[in-house]
Structures are given as structure tokens and as C-alpha cells.
Design a protein around this motif. Structure first.
Motif, short mmCIF file in Angstrom:
data_model
loop_
_atom_site.label_atom_id
_atom_site.label_comp_id
_atom_site.label_asym_id
_atom_site.label_seq_id
_atom_site.Cartn_x
_atom_site.Cartn_y
_atom_site.Cartn_z
N LYS A 279 -7.97 -20.78 84.58
CA LYS A 279 -6.85 -20.20 85.42
C LYS A 279 -5.74 -20.11 84.44
N PHE A 280 -4.77 -19.07 84.72
CA PHE A 280 -3.81 -18.95 83.79
C PHE A 280 -2.61 -19.99 84.50
N ILE A 281 -2.04 -20.51 83.58
CA ILE A 281 -0.90 -21.45 83.68
C ILE A 281 0.56 -20.72 83.41
N SER A 282 1.58 -21.26 83.88
CA SER A 282 3.09 -20.79 83.48
C SER A 282 3.40 -21.02 82.32
N LEU A 283 4.36 -20.35 81.38
CA LEU A 283 4.99 -20.74 80.45
C LEU A 283 5.51 -22.23 80.41
N ASN A 284 6.25 -22.52 81.61
CA ASN A 284 6.85 -23.66 81.67
C ASN A 284 5.76 -24.81 81.56
N ASP A 285 4.80 -24.74 82.31
CA ASP A 285 3.58 -25.78 82.37
C ASP A 285 3.03 -25.68 80.83
N TYR A 286 2.82 -24.54 79.98
CA TYR A 286 2.42 -24.81 78.79
C TYR A 286 3.22 -25.59 77.90
N ILE A 287 4.61 -25.28 77.92
CA ILE A 287 5.53 -26.05 77.20
C ILE A 287 5.38 -27.46 77.40
N LYS A 288 5.31 -27.79 78.74
CA LYS A 288 4.99 -29.45 79.12
C LYS A 288 4.05 -29.92 78.36
N GLU A 289 2.58 -29.23 78.41
CA GLU A 289 1.48 -29.49 77.77
C GLU A 289 1.64 -29.70 76.29
N GLN A 290 2.28 -28.78 75.61
CA GLN A 290 2.57 -28.83 74.21
C GLN A 290 3.53 -30.14 73.75
N ARG A 291 4.71 -30.46 74.65
CA ARG A 291 5.42 -31.63 74.33
C ARG A 291 4.49 -32.81 74.63
N THR A 292 3.62 -32.68 75.48
CA THR A 292 2.53 -34.09 75.97
C THR A 292 1.75 -34.19 74.79
N GLU A 293 1.28 -33.18 74.08
CA GLU A 293 0.30 -33.26 72.89
C GLU A 293 1.06 -33.86 71.73
N ILE A 294 2.26 -33.25 71.66
CA ILE A 294 3.26 -33.91 70.37
C ILE A 294 3.54 -35.44 70.70
N GLU A 295 3.91 -35.83 71.84
CA GLU A 295 4.21 -37.30 71.92
C GLU A 295 2.83 -37.98 71.79
N THR A 296 1.75 -37.79 72.45
CA THR A 296 0.55 -38.20 72.47
C THR A 296 0.13 -38.45 70.74
N THR A 297 -0.06 -37.51 70.16
CA THR A 297 -0.18 -37.31 68.73
C THR A 297 0.54 -38.36 67.97
N ASP A 298 1.75 -38.26 68.15
CA ASP A 298 2.78 -38.90 67.30
C ASP A 298 2.44 -40.55 67.74
N ASN A 299 2.28 -40.81 68.80
CA ASN A 299 1.99 -42.29 69.27
C ASN A 299 0.94 -42.64 68.57
N ARG A 300 -0.14 -41.82 68.43
CA ARG A 300 -1.46 -42.33 68.13
C ARG A 300 -1.38 -42.60 66.59
N LEU A 301 -0.42 -41.63 65.93
CA LEU A 301 -0.32 -41.90 64.53
C LEU A 301 0.49 -43.10 63.98
N LYS A 302 1.47 -43.60 64.98
CA LYS A 302 2.10 -44.80 64.83
C LYS A 302 1.33 -46.08 65.08
N VAL A 303 0.38 -45.99 65.91
CA VAL A 303 -0.44 -47.20 66.07
C VAL A 303 -1.36 -47.31 65.07
N THR A 304 -1.91 -46.19 64.45
CA THR A 304 -2.90 -46.18 63.41
C THR A 304 -1.99 -46.53 61.89
N ALA A 305 -0.93 -46.14 61.90
CA ALA A 305 0.04 -46.69 60.64
C ALA A 305 0.26 -48.07 60.85
N GLN A 306 0.49 -48.48 62.04
CA GLN A 306 0.76 -50.19 62.11
C GLN A 306 -0.41 -50.72 61.76
N LYS A 307 -1.49 -50.46 62.25
CA LYS A 307 -2.90 -51.24 62.05
C LYS A 307 -3.25 -51.30 60.77
N PHE A 308 -2.76 -50.32 59.56
CA PHE A 308 -3.35 -50.42 58.35
C PHE A 308 -2.20 -50.57 57.63
#
Length: 268
Positions: free
Chosen positions: A217-246
């Protein structure tokens, strides 16, 4: 009398279909995507009322220029046997625009393993600056125009010889077809390869519903922006965890370096 009316209706139907075919065309581009560092075969199909941009599609494949080869204008065709499918999608990434409505529909995936999102938004109101520069692209005299859109500066070359307001991706609203476009920072570019006009060999969807399949289904632009911000936050946190591990240092996951549209952290 009935025979005359039937023949008249048949003639009008044939004439209308022929007229519609004569107004339809297609532009082939090299779509430079410097997020992935690749060049896709892409096209823009259009008629008087709508346009459909398609890129990163399995059956279109990657452009030969991606390997430093010379572009072949006649090589952009749908094929059954294709390469590099890991960087393409079955239906590709699309933008459907109907100039008679106030809406635009597009699909996008945030990464090569992310699901495809289908989005509806109001047609962007580009504020174009018209420049004095001109150049010839193919056989067309083109004029230069620039605009700012969602965090990037776009430089476009359009031809008034085909006075239709369409262009690659979401770019539109100029007094002629956009044959080439690029961002000032080089993140995105659509390089002209070939135009066929008139030409109706490429399917032009009747409406946006042809973009989606199954339960999508089509989602609104506002919902898409929220998805993009979530993707940025999730990826950034994953990179930080990996960096700390190594025990290494990594740069923050940047919206500018990984997304064409830059929404920032404010409200939209």
C-alpha cells in the motif's frame, strides 16, 4: 444510419488511439547513483498527461558505462538474462506523475536488503532559476535551469522543442523535457543516452496502482520521512555497537551520504 454511426465511432476510436501513441515517447538515461557507486540503465516514458521514471530494474540491468565502457544508445532493452541483480529490484524503483492531478507516487528502498516502500506525496513545487547557458544534447537545443530541493542543488538541461514538463526522478515543472540532470555535489545524475519520440514501445502505466502488487500500500510522505529517520538511527546505533566491540572509531551514519533526499531532524 446505424452503420454510419458505427463507422464514425470506429474512426474516432482509431484516431484517438493513434493520436495518443503519437504523443507518447521515451528517454533513456544513464542513472548515476553515487550512494552505491553504480550506473543504472533508466528510462522516462511519457505522454501529454503523465510520466513514468524507472531505474534499478532487474530487466534493465546496469549501464555499460559503469565499467568504463562506451555507452551504446541501442543497448537499452528489456532482457530475460541480466547481471548485477544484487543491486537492482524486480520492478525497479519508480516515480509516477500525472500532471492532471496534484499527486506523485514513488517507490524506494533504503538499502539493498530493505523492503520497497511505496509513497504518495503532493507534487513538489520546484522554484526554478533560469540560466543563460545553452547547449545541444542529441539533436536538441537545451537550456539550463537550477533548483534547490530537499537539501541538494539540481542542475537541469531541458528542451522547449518538446514542451512537456517532465524529467528524470521527481524533477518536473520546466517548459520542456529535461534531458539531463545532476546534483551539484555529484550524488545523483541522469545522463542522456537516447530519445524515441513519438514511440509507444515502452508501457506507460494508466495509473499508480500498476506500481504495486500483492498487499503493498502507499504510505504518506510524512510516514516515509519517519521510516527514513528510523533507518538512520538504527544503522547509526548498529555501527556504534560494532565499533565498540572491535575498539574502533566510525563516522556517524550520515543522511547526506546515504539518502538522495535530506529531510533533517525537523518537522516536515
Amino acid at each position: 444510419m446505424k452503420t454510419f454511426l458505427t463507422l464514425t465511432l470506429l474512426f474516432l476510436t482509431i484516431h484517438l488511439a493513434k493520436s495518443q501513441n503519437q504523443s507518447q515517447g521515451v528517454i533513456y538515461y544513464d542513472h548515476v547513483d553515487n550512494h552505491y557507486g553504480v550506473v543504472y540503465n533508466a528510462y522516462l516514458a511519457f505522454d501529454k498527461s503523465k510520466s513514468h521514471f524507472v531505474t534499478a530494474k532487474h530487466s534493465l540491468g546496469m549501464s555499460g558505462t559503469n565499467k568504463g565502457e562506451t555507452s551504446n544508445d541501442n543497448a537499452v532493452v528489456e532482457v530475460a538474462d541480466f547481471q548485477n541483480i544484487e543491486k537492482t529490484w524486480e520492478k525497479g524503483l519508480e516515480v509516477f506523475f500525472n500532471s492532471q492531478t496534484s499527486t506523485m507516487y514513488f517507490s524506494n528502498a533504503f538499502s539493498l536488503v530493505s523492503p520497497t516502500l511505496y509513497v504518495v506525496e503532493s507534487v513538489p513545487n520546484f522554484k526554478w532559476t533560469f540560466e543563460k547557458e545553452q547547449k545541444t544534447i542529441g539533436k536538441f537545443l537545451c537550456k539550463k535551469a537550477t533548483t534547490e530541493f530537499r537539501g541538494r542543488t539540481y542542475i537541469c538541461w531541458y528542451t522547449e522543442e518538446i514542451p512537456l514538463p517532465y524529467g528524470p526522478w521527481k524533477l518536473q515543472g520546466l517548459p520542456g523535457l529535461i534531458l539531463e540532470a545532476e546534483t551539484k555535489d555529484g550524488f545523483f545524475a541522469a545522463k542522456f543516452k537516447q530519445i524515441k519520440y513519438p514511440d509507444s514501445s515502452i508501457h506507460l502505466p494508466k495509473n499508480e496502482e500498476e506500481m504495486i502488487s500483492g498487499k503493498a500500500k502507499f504510505i504518506s510522505l510524512n510516514d516515509y520521512i519517519k521510516e527514513q529517520r528510523t533507518e538512520i538511527e538504527t544503522t547509526d546505533n548498529r555501527l556504534k555497537v560494532t565499533a565498540q566491540k572491535f575498539n574502533v572509531r566510525v563516522q556517524p551514519f550520515s543522511e547526506r551520504d546515504n539518502f538522495l533526499e535530506i529531510f533533517g531532524k525537523g518537522d516536515n
